[in-house]
Design a protein around this motif. Structure first.
Motif, PDB file in Angstrom:
ATOM      1  N   ILE A  11       0.858  -1.189   0.000  1.00 61.18           N
ATOM      2  CA  ILE A  11       0.000   0.000   0.000  1.00 61.18           C
ATOM      3  C   ILE A  11       0.892   1.236   0.000  1.00 61.18           C
ATOM      4  CG2 ILE A  11      -1.719   1.335   1.263  1.00 61.18           C
ATOM      5  CD1 ILE A  11      -3.035  -1.185   2.090  1.00 61.18           C
ATOM      6  N   MET A  15      -2.370   5.270  -2.574  1.00 60.81           N
ATOM      7  CA  MET A  15      -3.487   4.355  -2.351  1.00 60.81           C
ATOM      8  C   MET A  15      -3.983   4.446  -0.914  1.00 60.81           C
ATOM      9  SD  MET A  15      -5.378   2.514  -4.232  1.00 60.81           S
ATOM     10  CE  MET A  15      -4.372   2.429  -5.686  1.00 60.81           C
ATOM     11  N   ILE A  19      -7.778   5.536   0.237  1.00 59.55           N
ATOM     12  CA  ILE A  19      -8.627   4.698   1.090  1.00 59.55           C
ATOM     13  C   ILE A  19      -9.047   5.474   2.335  1.00 59.55           C
ATOM     14  CG2 ILE A  19      -8.651   2.631   2.556  1.00 59.55           C
ATOM     15  CD1 ILE A  19      -6.794   1.327   0.426  1.00 59.55           C
ATOM     16  N   GLU A  22     -11.620   8.234   1.572  1.00 62.91           N
ATOM     17  CA  GLU A  22     -12.966   7.723   1.285  1.00 62.91           C
ATOM     18  C   GLU A  22     -13.659   7.194   2.535  1.00 62.91           C
ATOM     19  OE1 GLU A  22     -15.184   7.586  -1.331  1.00 62.91           O
ATOM     20  OE2 GLU A  22     -13.805   9.063  -2.139  1.00 62.91           O
ATOM     21  N   ILE A  23     -12.894   6.593   3.436  1.00 60.05           N
ATOM     22  CA  ILE A  23     -13.499   6.053   4.659  1.00 60.05           C
ATOM     23  C   ILE A  23     -13.801   7.175   5.640  1.00 60.05           C
ATOM     24  CG2 ILE A  23     -13.106   4.595   6.685  1.00 60.05           C
ATOM     25  CD1 ILE A  23     -11.509   2.719   4.844  1.00 60.05           C
ATOM     26  N   ALA A  39     -18.306  -0.016   1.733  1.00 62.52           N
ATOM     27  CA  ALA A  39     -17.497  -0.129   0.519  1.00 62.52           C
ATOM     28  C   ALA A  39     -18.230  -0.880  -0.593  1.00 62.52           C
ATOM     29  CB  ALA A  39     -16.185  -0.839   0.838  1.00 62.52           C
ATOM     30  N   LEU A  68     -13.962   3.992  -3.150  1.00 63.83           N
ATOM     31  CA  LEU A  68     -13.357   3.165  -2.109  1.00 63.83           C
ATOM     32  C   LEU A  68     -13.187   1.733  -2.614  1.00 63.83           C
ATOM     33  CD1 LEU A  68     -12.318   2.686   0.725  1.00 63.83           C
ATOM     34  CD2 LEU A  68     -14.685   2.442   1.488  1.00 63.83           C
ATOM     35  N   ARG A  69     -14.191   1.220  -3.295  1.00 66.13           N
ATOM     36  CA  ARG A  69     -14.108  -0.143  -3.844  1.00 66.13           C
ATOM     37  C   ARG A  69     -12.958  -0.247  -4.844  1.00 66.13           C
ATOM     38  NH1 ARG A  69     -19.100  -0.575  -4.305  1.00 66.13           N
ATOM     39  NH2 ARG A  69     -19.341   0.149  -6.428  1.00 66.13           N
ATOM     40  N   ALA A  71     -10.238   1.634  -4.951  1.00 69.24           N
ATOM     41  CA  ALA A  71      -8.978   1.728  -4.216  1.00 69.24           C
ATOM     42  C   ALA A  71      -8.667   0.421  -3.499  1.00 69.24           C
ATOM     43  CB  ALA A  71      -9.029   2.882  -3.222  1.00 69.24           C
ATOM     44  N   LEU A  72      -9.676  -0.203  -2.911  1.00 69.04           N
ATOM     45  CA  LEU A  72      -9.456  -1.457  -2.174  1.00 69.04           C
ATOM     46  C   LEU A  72      -9.063  -2.592  -3.114  1.00 69.04           C
ATOM     47  CD1 LEU A  72     -12.355  -1.234   0.396  1.00 69.04           C
ATOM     48  CD2 LEU A  72      -9.911  -1.132   0.891  1.00 69.04           C
ATOM     49  N   ALA A  75      -5.482  -1.901  -4.231  1.00 72.46           N
ATOM     50  CA  ALA A  75      -4.571  -2.136  -3.113  1.00 72.46           C
ATOM     51  C   ALA A  75      -4.432  -3.629  -2.856  1.00 72.46           C
ATOM     52  CB  ALA A  75      -5.080  -1.419  -1.866  1.00 72.46           C
ATOM     53  N   VAL A 112      -9.784  -5.160   4.114  1.00 74.30           N
ATOM     54  CA  VAL A 112     -10.633  -4.210   4.840  1.00 74.30           C
ATOM     55  C   VAL A 112     -10.636  -4.533   6.325  1.00 74.30           C
ATOM     56  CG1 VAL A 112     -13.034  -3.497   5.216  1.00 74.30           C
ATOM     57  CG2 VAL A 112     -12.108  -3.586   2.912  1.00 74.30           C
TER      58      VAL A 112
END
Length: 128
Positions: A11, A15, A19, A22-23, A39, A68-69, A71-72, A75, A112
């Motif tokens: 990460i 990135m 994340i 967004e969170i 997410a 967010l999705r 980015a996850l 990552a 997550v």
């Protein structure tokens, strides 16, 4: 001091920042499952009124933050390259016959849960 998310191998600053942005505040979420739902990574079950349990199938909801999705998922791809436990997890899911994208979605869910644990405890990542 750097955020705990940046201690996870794979990460990057960009990135991690994406994340975290967004969170937002992690205290908004009671559990990692609530964060997964935010997410859009929690499973949703479709079931017809006439079908029994054998006629159901689950798929990803895609309701939450698409950024967010994104980015996850990205990552998770890099974490699966750089972190041996995630590499093994991805290989296990692929050995179960899952498509690559489905296996990455499982790795993203695991990521997550890890991010939630690290950010709420404010501890650095320690490989197992």
């Amino acid at each position: 001091m750097a955020p705990p998310i940046l201690t996870i191998p794979g990460i990057s600053y960009r990135m991690g920042a994406m994340i975290l942005a967004e969170i937002g505040d992690f205290s908004r979420f009671d559990s990692p499952d609530k964060l997964l739902a935010y997410a859009g990574l929690s499973p949703s079950t479709y079931q017809s009124g006439k079908l029994n349990a054998t006629g159901t199938y689950a798929h990803m909801e895609k309701r939450g933050s698409r950024y967010l999705r994104y980015a996850l998922f990205n990552a998770a791809k890099y974490v699966c390259i750089w972190e041996p436990s995630f590499t093994a997890y991805l290989a296990k899911k692929r050995a179960e016959g899952k498509h690559y994208n489905v296996a990455i979605s499982h790795a993203a869910k695991k990521l997550v849960r890890l991010i939630f644990a690290l950010q709420t405890s404010e501890k650095a990542y320690q490989p197992a």
